[in-house]
Design a protein around this motif. Structure first.
Motif, PDB file in Angstrom:
ATOM      1  N   SER A 223       0.829  -1.201   0.000  1.00 28.86           N
ATOM      2  CA  SER A 223       0.000   0.000   0.000  1.00 28.86           C
ATOM      3  C   SER A 223       0.866   1.255   0.000  1.00 28.86           C
ATOM      4  CB  SER A 223      -0.922  -0.003   1.233  1.00 28.86           C
ATOM      5  OG  SER A 223      -1.679   1.182   1.298  1.00 28.86           O
ATOM      6  N   GLU A 224       1.904   1.261   0.833  1.00 27.05           N
ATOM      7  CA  GLU A 224       2.816   2.412   0.856  1.00 27.05           C
ATOM      8  C   GLU A 224       3.587   2.504  -0.456  1.00 27.05           C
ATOM      9  OE1 GLU A 224       2.951   4.729   3.152  1.00 27.05           O
ATOM     10  OE2 GLU A 224       1.485   3.741   4.444  1.00 27.05           O
ATOM     11  N   GLY A 225       3.965   1.349  -1.009  1.00 25.99           N
ATOM     12  CA  GLY A 225       4.709   1.337  -2.264  1.00 25.99           C
ATOM     13  C   GLY A 225       3.902   1.886  -3.425  1.00 25.99           C
ATOM     14  N   ASP A 226       2.625   1.593  -3.449  1.00 24.41           N
ATOM     15  CA  ASP A 226       1.763   2.099  -4.530  1.00 24.41           C
ATOM     16  C   ASP A 226       1.804   3.622  -4.588  1.00 24.41           C
ATOM     17  OD1 ASP A 226       1.024  -0.447  -5.284  1.00 24.41           O
ATOM     18  OD2 ASP A 226      -0.887  -0.426  -4.189  1.00 24.41           O
ATOM     19  N   LYS A 227       1.886   4.255  -3.447  1.00 30.91           N
ATOM     20  CA  LYS A 227       1.907   5.716  -3.400  1.00 30.91           C
ATOM     21  C   LYS A 227       3.236   6.277  -3.913  1.00 30.91           C
ATOM     22  CE  LYS A 227      -0.769   5.362   0.888  1.00 30.91           C
ATOM     23  NZ  LYS A 227      -0.704   5.588   2.347  1.00 30.91           N
ATOM     24  N   ALA A 228       4.293   5.462  -3.808  1.00 28.68           N
ATOM     25  CA  ALA A 228       5.634   5.930  -4.177  1.00 28.68           C
ATOM     26  C   ALA A 228       6.081   5.431  -5.545  1.00 28.68           C
ATOM     27  CB  ALA A 228       6.637   5.480  -3.114  1.00 28.68           C
ATOM     28  N   GLY A 229       5.227   4.664  -6.236  1.00 28.29           N
ATOM     29  CA  GLY A 229       5.607   4.127  -7.528  1.00 28.29           C
ATOM     30  C   GLY A 229       6.559   2.954  -7.436  1.00 28.29           C
ATOM     31  N   ILE A 230       6.453   2.197  -6.346  1.00 28.26           N
ATOM     32  CA  ILE A 230       7.316   1.029  -6.136  1.00 28.26           C
ATOM     33  C   ILE A 230       6.435  -0.208  -5.990  1.00 28.26           C
ATOM     34  CG2 ILE A 230       9.039  -0.047  -4.641  1.00 28.26           C
ATOM     35  CD1 ILE A 230       9.854   2.764  -3.756  1.00 28.26           C
ATOM     36  N   THR A 231       6.770  -1.232  -6.768  1.00 28.16           N
ATOM     37  CA  THR A 231       6.069  -2.512  -6.707  1.00 28.16           C
ATOM     38  C   THR A 231       6.939  -3.516  -5.960  1.00 28.16           C
ATOM     39  OG1 THR A 231       4.915  -2.094  -8.784  1.00 28.16           O
ATOM     40  CG2 THR A 231       5.116  -4.390  -8.113  1.00 28.16           C
ATOM     41  N   PHE A 232       6.295  -4.404  -5.224  1.00 27.19           N
ATOM     42  CA  PHE A 232       7.039  -5.408  -4.468  1.00 27.19           C
ATOM     43  C   PHE A 232       6.655  -6.805  -4.945  1.00 27.19           C
ATOM     44  CE2 PHE A 232       7.023  -1.652  -1.850  1.00 27.19           C
ATOM     45  CZ  PHE A 232       8.343  -1.582  -1.432  1.00 27.19           C
ATOM     46  N   GLY A 233       7.666  -7.663  -5.023  1.00 26.53           N
ATOM     47  CA  GLY A 233       7.437  -9.041  -5.410  1.00 26.53           C
ATOM     48  C   GLY A 233       6.990  -9.877  -4.228  1.00 26.53           C
ATOM     49  N   THR A 234       7.241 -11.167  -4.306  1.00 29.16           N
ATOM     50  CA  THR A 234       6.854 -12.101  -3.256  1.00 29.16           C
ATOM     51  C   THR A 234       7.939 -12.143  -2.186  1.00 29.16           C
ATOM     52  OG1 THR A 234       5.662 -13.439  -4.861  1.00 29.16           O
ATOM     53  CG2 THR A 234       6.244 -14.498  -2.776  1.00 29.16           C
ATOM     54  N   PRO A 235       7.554 -12.068  -0.911  1.00 27.69           N
ATOM     55  CA  PRO A 235       8.576 -12.146   0.133  1.00 27.69           C
ATOM     56  C   PRO A 235       9.165 -13.548   0.227  1.00 27.69           C
ATOM     57  CG  PRO A 235       6.390 -12.158   1.119  1.00 27.69           C
ATOM     58  CD  PRO A 235       6.199 -11.901  -0.354  1.00 27.69           C
ATOM     59  N   SER A 236      10.420 -13.624   0.582  1.00 27.68           N
ATOM     60  CA  SER A 236      11.041 -14.920   0.823  1.00 27.68           C
ATOM     61  C   SER A 236      10.793 -15.347   2.264  1.00 27.68           C
ATOM     62  CB  SER A 236      12.542 -14.847   0.562  1.00 27.68           C
ATOM     63  OG  SER A 236      13.182 -14.167   1.623  1.00 27.68           O
ATOM     64  N   ALA A 237      11.118 -16.597   2.556  1.00 23.87           N
ATOM     65  CA  ALA A 237      11.058 -17.060   3.942  1.00 23.87           C
ATOM     66  C   ALA A 237      12.253 -16.565   4.741  1.00 23.87           C
ATOM     67  CB  ALA A 237      11.000 -18.590   3.977  1.00 23.87           C
ATOM     68  N   ALA A 238      13.277 -16.047   4.052  1.00 25.40           N
ATOM     69  CA  ALA A 238      14.497 -15.579   4.718  1.00 25.40           C
ATOM     70  C   ALA A 238      14.245 -14.270   5.446  1.00 25.40           C
ATOM     71  CB  ALA A 238      15.609 -15.412   3.696  1.00 25.40           C
ATOM     72  N   GLN A 239      14.717 -14.200   6.665  1.00 25.74           N
ATOM     73  CA  GLN A 239      14.548 -12.999   7.475  1.00 25.74           C
ATOM     74  C   GLN A 239      15.895 -12.502   7.983  1.00 25.74           C
ATOM     75  OE1 GLN A 239      11.954 -14.643  10.531  1.00 25.74           O
ATOM     76  NE2 GLN A 239      10.158 -13.678   9.582  1.00 25.74           N
ATOM     77  N   ASP A 240      16.066 -11.201   7.993  1.00 23.89           N
ATOM     78  CA  ASP A 240      17.201 -10.569   8.659  1.00 23.89           C
ATOM     79  C   ASP A 240      16.605  -9.555   9.614  1.00 23.89           C
ATOM     80  OD1 ASP A 240      19.354  -9.155   9.562  1.00 23.89           O
ATOM     81  OD2 ASP A 240      20.229  -8.770   7.613  1.00 23.89           O
ATOM     82  N   GLN A 241      16.442  -9.977  10.846  1.00 18.66           N
ATOM     83  CA  GLN A 241      15.811  -9.109  11.831  1.00 18.66           C
ATOM     84  C   GLN A 241      16.464  -9.335  13.180  1.00 18.66           C
ATOM     85  OE1 GLN A 241      12.012 -10.837  10.900  1.00 18.66           O
ATOM     86  NE2 GLN A 241      11.852 -11.853  12.871  1.00 18.66           N
ATOM     87  N   ASN A 242      16.105  -8.515  14.139  1.00 18.29           N
ATOM     88  CA  ASN A 242      16.659  -8.653  15.468  1.00 18.29           C
ATOM     89  C   ASN A 242      16.335 -10.020  16.033  1.00 18.29           C
ATOM     90  OD1 ASN A 242      17.313  -5.987  15.095  1.00 18.29           O
ATOM     91  ND2 ASN A 242      16.066  -5.216  16.772  1.00 18.29           N
ATOM     92  N   ALA A 243      17.318 -10.612  16.720  1.00 15.33           N
ATOM     93  CA  ALA A 243      17.138 -11.925  17.339  1.00 15.33           C
ATOM     94  C   ALA A 243      18.026 -11.977  18.574  1.00 15.33           C
ATOM     95  CB  ALA A 243      17.504 -13.034  16.353  1.00 15.33           C
ATOM     96  N   PHE A 244      17.805 -12.978  19.397  1.00 12.27           N
ATOM     97  CA  PHE A 244      18.596 -13.141  20.610  1.00 12.27           C
ATOM     98  C   PHE A 244      19.281 -14.496  20.569  1.00 12.27           C
ATOM     99  CE2 PHE A 244      15.480  -9.935  21.607  1.00 12.27           C
ATOM    100  CZ  PHE A 244      16.255  -8.971  22.222  1.00 12.27           C
ATOM    101  N   ALA A 245      20.605 -14.452  20.729  1.00 12.24           N
ATOM    102  CA  ALA A 245      21.415 -15.657  20.612  1.00 12.24           C
ATOM    103  C   ALA A 245      22.066 -16.011  21.939  1.00 12.24           C
ATOM    104  CB  ALA A 245      22.491 -15.468  19.545  1.00 12.24           C
TER     105      ALA A 245
END
Length: 334
Positions: A223-245
């Motif tokens: 929805s935000e991308g539509d306003k900016a002229g950016i299209t998004f494909g399909t998300p992958s299962a891969a994540q790079d986010q905060n985690a605790f190790a």
């Protein structure tokens, strides 16, 4: 900006503004401080070890920062999107960790690591030819983004495009270029990009639109991308986010698999939480662990955001648990 601090530094200034970030800024001074929240009970003393493992975020503290292709809307034809979606389909977090290990630990180039991955995973098999033409794939100034950009290069080349990979810098630099069509494709992170576009359009105090649920995050992102002229494909299962190790030895000693396990078994005075200086106040770091999991560490060690200081503290047995990034090449995948 970082090689491996995408969620903790200027590349995600919008997340900082939105209040979603755990740790941000440069590494602080070393030292162990009392946490804001009191801890009772014995806790779990650190256990040194070479292998680091991530504890499962079973109550979904973190938002969904899955890898997703971002495309200038003017070039986003079905064949191009399908080629990029092949990359998404081939990736999950363990594979992303292995890619990062190949580059950050084994010192292969992003291009070489991407080519090996593409060959091993049949990345170009079945990719349909598109209309062709020149495509510039932008990459952030950290190795994971560069490797992902090289994977997009391989897929788009197979689809008949003449592809150039160009390192652009941080999101504040490359997102306007993506809107203008100066670059046409860039690997993105769903929650981070959703908040970047949200705060860019609606101000730094805009209500956050990302979520721990991927479908909700991607819906808001598109929805935000539509306003900016950016299209998004399909998300992958891969994540790079905060985690605790923790170290594998620590997890084995205390029988831990999840953050709920950590809270139930390790809240107490002997437990040392390591992270960036901002962690105690951040809703996705110590403050969030307290609120969502009722986890109370005995002390907090002010180090860096998923960087060498925190990982070294875990491995040498001076920290029990530390903030890392879920696709870090230093993490064990099994």
């Amino acid at each position: 900006m970082r090689v491996r601090t995408r969620l903790a530094a200027g590349a995600v200034g919008a997340l900082t503004l939105a209040g979603l970030l755990t740790g941000c800024g440069d590494a602080g001074s070393s030292g162990t401080d009392a946490p804001q929240q009191g801890a009772s009970g014995a806790g779990c003393a650190p256990v040194a070890g070479d292998q680091l493992v991530v504890l499962d975020d079973d109550k979904k503290l973190q938002n969904t920062d899955n890898i997703i292709p971002a495309v200038n809307a003017k070039v986003a034809n079905p064949q191009l999107l399908a080629a990029l979606d092949k990359v998404s389909a081939a990736l999950d977090t363990p594979k992303l960790i292995a890619l990062n290990k190949a580059v950050d630990v084994d010192r292969k180039t992003p291009k070489a690591a991407a080519e090996e991955f593409a060959s091993a995973n049949g990345l170009t098999s079945g990719i349909a030819k598109g209309p062709g033409g020149q495509i510039v794939v932008g990459a952030g100034n950290f190795s994971e983004s560069q490797t992902l950009a090289e994977l997009y290069n391989i897929a788009l080349t197979a689809a008949g495009y003449q592809v150039k990979v160009q390192q652009i810098g941080n999101r504040e630099l490359y997102e306007p270029s993506l809107e203008k069509g100066e670059i046409q494709v860039v690997p993105e992170y769903a929650a981070t990009m959703a908040e970047f576009l949200n705060t860019k359009a609606n101000g730094k105090d805009a209500t956050p639109v990302s979520s721990p649920e991927l479908d909700k995050t991607v819906s808001a992102l598109k929805s935000e991308g539509d306003k900016a002229g950016i299209t998004f494909g399909t998300p992958s299962a891969a994540q790079d986010q905060n985690a605790f190790a923790v170290t594998k030895a620590f997890a084995d000693k205390y029988s831990l698999k999840t953050l709920s396990d950590l809270a139930a078994k390790c809240s107490g005075k002997d437990t040392v939480l390591a992270g960036p200086p901002e962690c105690p106040q951040r809703p996705k770091c110590q403050a969030g662990l307290v609120e969502v999991y009722d986890f109370k560490a005995g002390s907090f060690s002010s180090l860096d955001a998923g960087g060498p200081q925190t990982k070294n503290a875990l491995k040498t047995g001076t920290a029990s648990v530390g903030l890392v990034f879920s696709s870090d090449g230093a993490l064990a995948t099994s």
